[in-house]
Design an enzyme around this catalytic site. Structure first.
Site, PDB file in Angstrom:
ATOM      1  N   SER A 241      -3.929   6.303   4.557  1.00  0.00           N
ATOM      2  CA  SER A 241      -4.721   7.514   4.381  1.00  0.00           C
ATOM      3  C   SER A 241      -3.957   8.713   4.917  1.00  0.00           C
ATOM      4  CB  SER A 241      -6.076   7.393   5.088  1.00  0.00           C
ATOM      5  OG  SER A 241      -5.901   7.356   6.491  1.00  0.00           O
ATOM      6  N   CYS A 242      -4.349   9.892   4.425  1.00  0.00           N
ATOM      7  CA  CYS A 242      -3.799  11.161   4.892  1.00  0.00           C
ATOM      8  C   CYS A 242      -4.889  12.203   4.709  1.00  0.00           C
ATOM      9  CB  CYS A 242      -2.511  11.520   4.149  1.00  0.00           C
ATOM     10  SG  CYS A 242      -2.722  11.797   2.384  1.00  0.00           S
ATOM     11  N   LEU A 243      -4.527  13.458   4.659  1.00  0.00           N
ATOM     12  CA  LEU A 243      -5.546  14.499   4.538  1.00  0.00           C
ATOM     13  C   LEU A 243      -5.992  14.698   3.090  1.00  0.00           C
ATOM     14  CD1 LEU A 243      -7.091  16.402   6.398  1.00  0.00           C
ATOM     15  CD2 LEU A 243      -5.363  18.133   5.939  1.00  0.00           C
TER      16      LEU A 243
ATOM     17  N   GLY B 212      -4.248  13.039   0.131  1.00  0.00           N
ATOM     18  CA  GLY B 212      -3.903  11.967  -0.799  1.00  0.00           C
ATOM     19  C   GLY B 212      -2.450  11.915  -1.215  1.00  0.00           C
TER      20      GLY B 212
ATOM     21  N   SER C 123      -0.448   9.643   1.346  1.00  0.00           N
ATOM     22  CA  SER C 123      -0.847   8.234   1.278  1.00  0.00           C
ATOM     23  C   SER C 123      -0.287   7.573   0.016  1.00  0.00           C
ATOM     24  CB  SER C 123      -2.365   8.066   1.381  1.00  0.00           C
ATOM     25  OG  SER C 123      -3.036   8.762   0.371  1.00  0.00           O
TER      26      SER C 123
END
Length: 100
Positions: free
Chosen positions: A80-82, A84, A87
């Site tokens: 996950s990231c902020l 997308g 990720s």
């Protein structure tokens, strides 16, 4: 935004369901983002810039650095990231190293 190989985009509820099945959740945001926006419970933070090296570490070194058992190439992993983008990159890196 969340990514997994079988399902490139996951909802928050899908992630919660996967976590019940012992999926390793790697948050690839930078450490300052974790400090500012908060840590996702039961995730480990490996910033995207460290990910390739981390996934190739000796398992003992990985455990020492990230306080988590290193995933095997067949273990289920979610990134996950902020937004997308990172990720998806993380997913590509992991798959290029042979993770399924």
């Amino acid at each position: 935004s969340l990514c997994a190989a079988g399902e490139p985009n996951l909802s928050y509820q899908e992630l919660k369901d996967l976590k019940k099945a012992n999926v390793l959740h790697i948050d690839v945001r930078e450490r300052w983002e974790i400090d500012r926006f908060g840590k996702i419970p039961e995730s480990i933070n490996i910033p995207l810039g460290e990910l390739m090296e981390a996934l190739q570490m000796d398992p003992m070194e990985f455990k020492e650095q990230y306080n988590q058992k290193m995933p095997s190439k067949s273990d289920p992993v979610v990134f996950s990231c902020l937004a997308g983008t990172r990720s998806k990159q993380a997913l590509g890196f992991a798959m290029s190293l042979g993770f399924s």
